[in-house]
Design an enzyme around this catalytic site. Structure first.
Site, short mmCIF file in Angstrom:
data_model
loop_
_atom_site.label_atom_id
_atom_site.label_comp_id
_atom_site.label_asym_id
_atom_site.label_seq_id
_atom_site.Cartn_x
_atom_site.Cartn_y
_atom_site.Cartn_z
N GLY A 25 -2.17 8.49 15.04
CA GLY A 25 -2.68 7.09 15.01
C GLY A 25 -2.92 6.43 16.33
O GLY A 25 -2.38 6.97 17.32
N GLN A 26 -3.41 5.30 16.32
CA GLN A 26 -3.55 4.56 17.29
C GLN A 26 -2.20 4.10 17.98
O GLN A 26 -2.00 4.40 19.23
CB GLN A 26 -4.21 3.08 17.00
N ASP A 78 1.93 14.51 11.45
CA ASP A 78 0.98 14.15 10.98
C ASP A 78 0.18 14.90 9.84
O ASP A 78 0.47 16.12 10.05
CB ASP A 78 -0.01 13.56 12.14
N ILE A 79 -0.77 14.44 9.25
CA ILE A 79 -1.43 15.13 8.09
C ILE A 79 -2.64 15.95 8.92
O ILE A 79 -3.21 16.89 8.44
CB ILE A 79 -1.97 14.24 7.07
N ARG A 80 -3.07 15.42 9.84
CA ARG A 80 -4.02 15.97 10.78
C ARG A 80 -3.60 16.62 12.02
O ARG A 80 -2.56 16.32 12.57
CB ARG A 80 -5.05 14.81 11.33
N ASN A 92 2.48 15.34 5.19
CA ASN A 92 1.92 14.15 4.35
C ASN A 92 3.28 13.55 3.77
O ASN A 92 4.03 14.03 3.12
CB ASN A 92 1.42 15.00 3.30
N TYR A 121 -3.66 -4.17 1.80
CA TYR A 121 -2.95 -3.68 2.85
C TYR A 121 -1.63 -4.68 3.14
O TYR A 121 -0.59 -4.37 3.34
CB TYR A 121 -3.75 -3.66 4.05
N LYS A 168 2.27 -4.47 2.69
CA LYS A 168 3.36 -4.73 3.84
C LYS A 168 4.26 -5.55 3.44
O LYS A 168 5.39 -5.70 3.72
CB LYS A 168 2.44 -5.04 5.18
C1 AKB Z 1 -5.87 -4.56 10.84
O1 AKB Z 1 -6.78 -5.08 11.29
O2 AKB Z 1 -5.76 -4.35 9.60
C2 AKB Z 1 -4.76 -4.25 11.72
C3 AKB Z 1 -3.36 -5.20 11.52
C4 AKB Z 1 -3.77 -6.73 12.14
O3 AKB Z 1 -2.50 -4.96 10.91
N1 AKB Z 1 -4.84 -4.04 12.93
#
Ligand code: AKB
Length: 314
Positions: free
Chosen positions: A12-13, A35-37, A53, A143, A147
């Site tokens: 990822g990034q 990674d999965i990829r 995974n 998300y 978190k």
């Molecule tokens: C998002 O935009 O979802 C992320 C973050 C701020 O966690 N870059």
């Protein structure tokens, strides 16, 4: 002690740059990218790689058994925008992936675990400016909810099992090496690509949307500094507020115009990411990170703009 480090979500990034940085510090063979990829050329050819995974407990178990990691970084996640397209998957991946790792870290006595949180833990009723470490938190994206719940689990495992788990609430991260992964702050990367390629960019966030951001070099350095800090200095086992620089699309465009004077910025309407951005802080108070493990960002808006343009031009 020789460190053995496993990075889950290495493509990822963040993972792409973190693996490279960790391999420089700890040696290529001691940092296992997972990674999965399929990974890109650099990661695959500079050290070990495993297909994993994070929802498959047996595969994870065999990775812990094979490498006996002293440190594990769990980066695999669905971000804010993609999470809204598939909320159940986002919850499953973000939550059960974390619980799997926390449990295995206890079983295999992993010395340290790193798990990233985000400014997405804050919500519409959190203070918007200089958002403090402790305040009302009412995230309204899956998300952000995952978190915030993950932060509580990290603190719980630390208190109950003495697990040395560390975390940072990342702002939007700006980088040129790997593509961003479906977040609300991604406009701040796309704008650089389009400015150089087309001379114009259509922003999905409106002109006045101010969000906390950070250059990836700072984020990687801060992450490693937190992981290297003496455990006695770490008083927060949920996740640390972490700040770099805050700006709006308009301010970023003005900075880009210092290098590409003909650059134009337009705006699209009714993008669902606008609502997400409106629920997030404008700026973050990261005084705990400053006081406890001496956090200090190096990149302001001018410096990160120069570096992005220089590297993307190549
Ligand atoms: C998002 O935009 O979802 C992320 C973050 C701020 O966690 N870059």
């Amino acid at each position: 002690m020789v460190e053995k480090i496993v990075v889950l979500g290495s493509n990822g990034q963040i993972g792409t740059e973190l693996v490279t940085a960790l391999r420089k510090v700890y040696g290529e063979l001691n940092v296992v990218a997972c990674d999965i990829r399929r990974p890109d050329y650099d990661i695959k050819n500079s050290g070990p790689f495993e297909f994993v995974n994070v929802l498959e407990k047996d595969t994870l178990n065999s990775i812990f058994q094979k490498y006996k990691p002293t440190q594990v970084y769990l980066l695999a996640a669905l971000l804010s925008a993609t999470g809204e397209q598939n909320p159940k998957l986002a919850w499953d991946l973000n939550m059960n992936g974390l619980l799997n790792i926390l449990d295995l870290a206890i079983t295999y006595q992993t010395a340290k675990v790193y798990w990233p949180s985000s400014i997405a833990v804050f919500g519409p009723n959190s203070p918007k400016d200089n958002t403090p470490q402790y305040c009302v938190m009412d995230p309204n994206t899956v998300y952000g909810i995952s978190k915030l719940a993950g932060e509580r689990w990290c603190e719980y495992y630390h208190q109950k099992y003495n697990l040395d788990v560390r975390s940072i609430r990342y702002p939007g991260l700006i980088s040129w090496k790997a593509a961003p992964g479906g977040g609300t702050t991604d406009y701040a990367i796309h704008i650089f690509h389009d400015a150089l390629k087309k001379g114009t960019y259509a922003s999905f966030l409106n002109a006045a949307t101010e969000l906390p951001m950070m250059y990836m070099d700072d984020a990687i350095r801060g992450t490693i500094e937190l992981m290297d800090a003496d455990a006695s200095k770490i008083t927060i086992r949920s996740s640390y507020n972490f700040a770099g620089v805050s700006f709006t699309p308009e301010i970023l465009a003005a900075e880009i115009r210092k290098h590409i004077p003909e650059f134009t910025l337009t705006y699209t309407e009714n993008d669902p990411r606008q609502n997400i951005a409106d629920s997030w802080p404008r700026s973050i108070d990261d005084s705990f990170a400053i006081d406890e493990w001496a956090w200090k960002p190096e990149y302001d808006l001018s410096k990160l703009t120069i570096d992005m343009i220089k590297n993307l031009k190549k």
